[in-house]
Design an enzyme around this catalytic site. Structure first.
Site, PDB file in Angstrom:
ATOM      1  N   CYS A  46       0.818  -1.167   0.003  1.00 30.26           N
ATOM      2  CA  CYS A  46       0.001  -0.048   0.078  1.00 30.26           C
ATOM      3  C   CYS A  46       0.869   1.397   0.007  1.00 30.26           C
ATOM      4  O   CYS A  46       1.417   1.493  -1.008  1.00 30.26           O
ATOM      5  CB  CYS A  46      -0.825  -0.134   1.181  1.00 30.26           C
ATOM      6  SG  CYS A  46      -2.532   0.892   0.919  1.00 30.26           S
ATOM      7  N   GLY A 106       3.769   1.274   0.839  1.00 28.93           N
ATOM      8  CA  GLY A 106       5.140   0.829   0.681  1.00 28.93           C
ATOM      9  C   GLY A 106       5.144   0.923  -0.700  1.00 28.93           C
ATOM     10  O   GLY A 106       6.275   0.913  -1.528  1.00 28.93           O
ATOM     11  N   GLN A 154       3.368   3.221  -2.862  1.00 23.29           N
ATOM     12  CA  GLN A 154       3.391   4.527  -3.091  1.00 23.29           C
ATOM     13  C   GLN A 154       4.700   5.174  -2.848  1.00 23.29           C
ATOM     14  O   GLN A 154       5.279   5.740  -3.651  1.00 23.29           O
ATOM     15  CB  GLN A 154       2.337   5.273  -2.478  1.00 23.29           C
ATOM     16  CG  GLN A 154       1.142   4.742  -2.702  1.00 23.29           C
ATOM     17  CD  GLN A 154      -0.117   5.419  -1.720  1.00 23.29           C
ATOM     18  OE1 GLN A 154       0.344   5.954  -1.015  1.00 23.29           O
ATOM     19  NE2 GLN A 154      -1.317   4.818  -1.912  1.00 23.29           N
ATOM     20  N   HIS A 165      -3.864  -4.897   0.541  1.00 20.73           N
ATOM     21  CA  HIS A 165      -3.232  -5.749   1.798  1.00 20.73           C
ATOM     22  C   HIS A 165      -3.076  -7.311   1.579  1.00 20.73           C
ATOM     23  O   HIS A 165      -4.049  -7.901   2.411  1.00 20.73           O
ATOM     24  CB  HIS A 165      -3.863  -5.200   3.034  1.00 20.73           C
ATOM     25  CG  HIS A 165      -3.514  -3.704   3.396  1.00 20.73           C
ATOM     26  ND1 HIS A 165      -2.402  -3.236   4.103  1.00 20.73           N
ATOM     27  CD2 HIS A 165      -4.193  -2.575   3.022  1.00 20.73           C
ATOM     28  CE1 HIS A 165      -2.359  -2.130   4.420  1.00 20.73           C
ATOM     29  NE2 HIS A 165      -3.324  -1.352   3.420  1.00 20.73           N
ATOM     30  N   GLU A 179      -1.657  -9.322   3.279  1.00 20.14           N
ATOM     31  CA  GLU A 179      -1.407  -9.932   4.698  1.00 20.14           C
ATOM     32  C   GLU A 179      -2.608 -10.419   5.219  1.00 20.14           C
ATOM     33  O   GLU A 179      -2.860 -11.165   6.168  1.00 20.14           O
ATOM     34  CB  GLU A 179      -0.638  -9.163   5.441  1.00 20.14           C
ATOM     35  CG  GLU A 179      -1.326  -7.850   6.065  1.00 20.14           C
ATOM     36  CD  GLU A 179      -1.067  -6.645   5.039  1.00 20.14           C
ATOM     37  OE1 GLU A 179      -0.975  -6.871   3.748  1.00 20.14           O
ATOM     38  OE2 GLU A 179      -1.284  -5.487   5.566  1.00 20.14           O
TER      39      GLU A 179
HETATM   40  N1  GLN Z   1      -2.064   6.681   3.007  1.00 20.49           N
HETATM   41  C1  GLN Z   1      -2.142   5.862   1.907  1.00 20.49           C
HETATM   42  C2  GLN Z   1      -3.376   6.019   1.171  1.00 20.49           C
HETATM   43  O1  GLN Z   1      -4.476   6.492   1.842  1.00 20.49           O
HETATM   44  C3  GLN Z   1      -1.949   4.506   1.938  1.00 20.49           C
HETATM   45  C4  GLN Z   1      -2.519   3.740   2.860  1.00 20.49           C
HETATM   46  C5  GLN Z   1      -2.247   2.454   3.396  1.00 20.49           C
HETATM   47  O2  GLN Z   1      -1.034   2.299   3.426  1.00 20.49           O
HETATM   48  N2  GLN Z   1      -2.923   1.554   3.821  1.00 20.49           N
HETATM   49  O3  GLN Z   1      -3.599   5.784  -0.027  1.00 20.49           O
END
Ligand code: GLN
Length: 544
Positions: free
Chosen positions: A380, A382, A384, A516, A518
């Site tokens: 997620c 990570g 970005q 996610h 996991e």
């Molecule tokens: N803050 C980021 C977003 O809202 C990533 C969110 C996350 O890692 N769950 O897209």
């Protein structure tokens, strides 16, 4: 006929009530019963979505897009049954339901009160599950004696009375603290806790006594006598080495047998071969790898509960012990010392997260992994951060940034908020200024995998469904630049509009996912990405 098991906790919190419930669920399932687990949380938040992971641990997201308590993660990992939005409720949600009924005039002029209206709403939540399983296990969050728990205790008391005690069972989990000066475990807090429960009309029939060492049989007998419980239903629940040993250890002391006995039913012995094999693998690793878990909630183990477990599952599949090294990314936002933290690890996992604090540290971790060819798993946030890193340092878009951060006028929005996306036929729209709670892209979405990509090989399929919880996305308008920087978009939404997975083509294992994974990993069914990541880390270990 559905039977209901209510699990309460006493003396202190963090006794492992959630794990105990999950383990009992697994044992009943192993005896051939259909089980369903749910959790009632006494706090006032509508759901844990807006709560800090520092306070409450991770937010567990279900396929149907609910933000729930992390105990639902234990339930899923132990039984394999996907949790749903109907499996978790809070005081806040109960009041929200009651108050909207009141506004609609549903109560026909009645004075709306805790009893019966709040307790009825709680009972509805429980009753909804009637007929959906042989056993419904319902955990009550918090500790007996809390003001907030009272309506829930009253509701389960009434419920037991309504369905009859051959269909309702109360299990109380307590603690026997060890007092060093006396050199013994103490039973008094347990007696008091049961007394507290009895004062609201609930007589537990099974006690699960948590302790960090053997409990003297005399103490167990004493508890039985004082608490009015059959002696063999006072069950010692000692600490174990791995949580996956809990079903086996609770079976050994007779928990499932006593539960069936309390209901007066007979069932075949449970088939626990899968659990035995999991524990055997955990206890006999062939090697060990160290994974750096880069995040900013690293001082509370529960903040990354599912991630921890999924890494362990990856280890189980490869019969390796996974040592997790927590790296607090915010310490490295303004310096490059993170290199020293990462030098001796076999893999780097950058976890999900929100907000700017710690982001630069994560970007540095992604740079290290890219340059040194260390396996990198970006989840997620990570993903970005890995994209921002490559945009800035490889594609030369120096001002690449996320609109989630302090975004300057001439910054380039490599990561931005999608104000709308499609799910099935319905359009879901989210604007920047709506409420924070429950407004993210939440729950399971499909993704199409690119033929010949690493992820397609790892998953062994062309379409996947994974759970999301985020507001921002990689901006597809920069696809060309990002592909020029060594990334391919190896997973996208079926309509091709949303990026789901980016992987580097010039690297042995560098994968970022917008979802996610996991959340869906289980000890007996480890997530393929975690299996593959740990395998890559093991191979990396052979290189150094
Ligand atoms: N803050 C980021 C977003 O809202 C990533 C969110 C996350 O890692 N769950 O897209």
């Amino acid at each position: 006929m559905t039977r209901f098991i209510f699990i309460t906790g006493g003396v202190v919190s963090s006794l492992g009530k959630g794990l105990g419930s999950a383990a009992l669920g697994a044992l009943l399932q192993a005896r051939g019963f259909k089980v369903r687990l749910c959790k009632m949380d006494p706090y006032l938040n509508i759901d844990p979505g807006t709560m800090s992971p520092f306070q409450h641990g991770e937010v567990y997201v279900t396929d149907d897009g609910a933000e729930t308590d992390l105990d639902l993660g234990h339930y899923e990992r132990f039984t394999g049954n996907p949790a749903t939005k109907d499996d978790n409720i809070t005081t806040g949600k109960i009041y929200q339901n009651v108050l909207s009924k009141e506004r609609r005039g549903d109560y026909l002029g009645a004075t709306v009160q805790v009893i019966p209206h709040i307790t009825d709403e709680i009972k509805n939540f429980i009753r909804q599950k009637d007929g959906t399983a042989d056993f419904v296990l319902c955990e009550i969050g918090g500790t007996v004696g809390d003001i907030e728990s009272l309506p829930f205790l009253e509701a389960i008391r009434q419920f037991g009375n309504e369905v009859g005690l051959n269909r309702a069972l109360y299990i109380h989990v307590t603690l026997l603290p060890y007092i060093a000066a006396a050199g013994e475990l103490k039973t008094k807090p347990t007696q008091h806790s049961v007394k507290e429960l009895m004062s609201v009309g609930i007589a537990p029939r099974i006690l699960l006594c948590r302790a960090d060492r053997e409990i003297d049989p005399d103490d167990l007998r004493k508890i039985a006598q004082f608490c009015n419980i059959e002696p063999n239903k006072v069950i010692p629940a000692l600490d174990v080495k791995t949580i996956y040993e809990v079903p086996l250890s609770y079976h050994k002391v007779g928990l499932d047998e006593q539960v069936l006995d309390a209901f007066g039913i007979k069932a075949p012995e449970p088939d626990l071969k899968a659990w035995e094999e999991i524990v055997r693998r955990i206890k006999n690793p062939e090697g060990e790898v160290t994974i750096a878990l880069v995040g900013k909630y690293t001082n509370l183990a529960d903040s990354y509960k599912s991630l921890n477990e999924a890494l362990i599952h990856g280890g189980i599949a490869n019969q390796n012990k996974v040592k997790i090294k927590f790296v607090e990314s915010s310490k490295f936002d303004n310096n490059d010392e993170i290199v020293h933290e990462l030098e001796n690890v076999h893999g780097i996992l950058v976890a999900g997260g929100f907000g700017e604090r710690g982001a630069e540290g994560k970007i540095k971790a992604a740079k290290f992994a890219r340059e040194r060819k260390v396996p990198y798993f970006g989840i997620c946030f990570g993903l970005q951060m890995a994209v921002l890193e490559a945009a800035r340092n490889v594609a030369g878009i120096k001002k690449a940034n996320s609109t989630e951060f302090d975004f300057k006028k001439d910054d380039v929005p490599l990561i931005g908020m999608m104000t709308e996306w499609t799910k099935g036929n319905a359009k879901e729209v989210r604007a920047a200024n709506t409420d924070l709670g429950g407004t993210m892209r939440l729950g399971a979405y499909p993704a199409a995998l690119k033929k010949g990509s690493k992820v397609a090989e790892i998953y062994g399929s062309a379409e996947i469904h994974e759970r999301h919880r985020h507001r921002y996305e990689v901006n597809m308008n920069y696809r060309e630049e990002l592909e020029g920087s060594g990334f391919i978009f190896s997973g996208v939404s079926p309509d091709g509009r949303l990026p789901e997975i980016c992987e580097r083509v010039d690297h042995p294992w560098f994968i970022g996912v917008q979802y996610h994974p996991e959340l869906k990993s289980k000890p007996f069914d480890p997530h393929p990405l975690f299996v593959s990541f740990i395998k890559a880390a093991i191979d990396q270990g052979r290189l150094v």
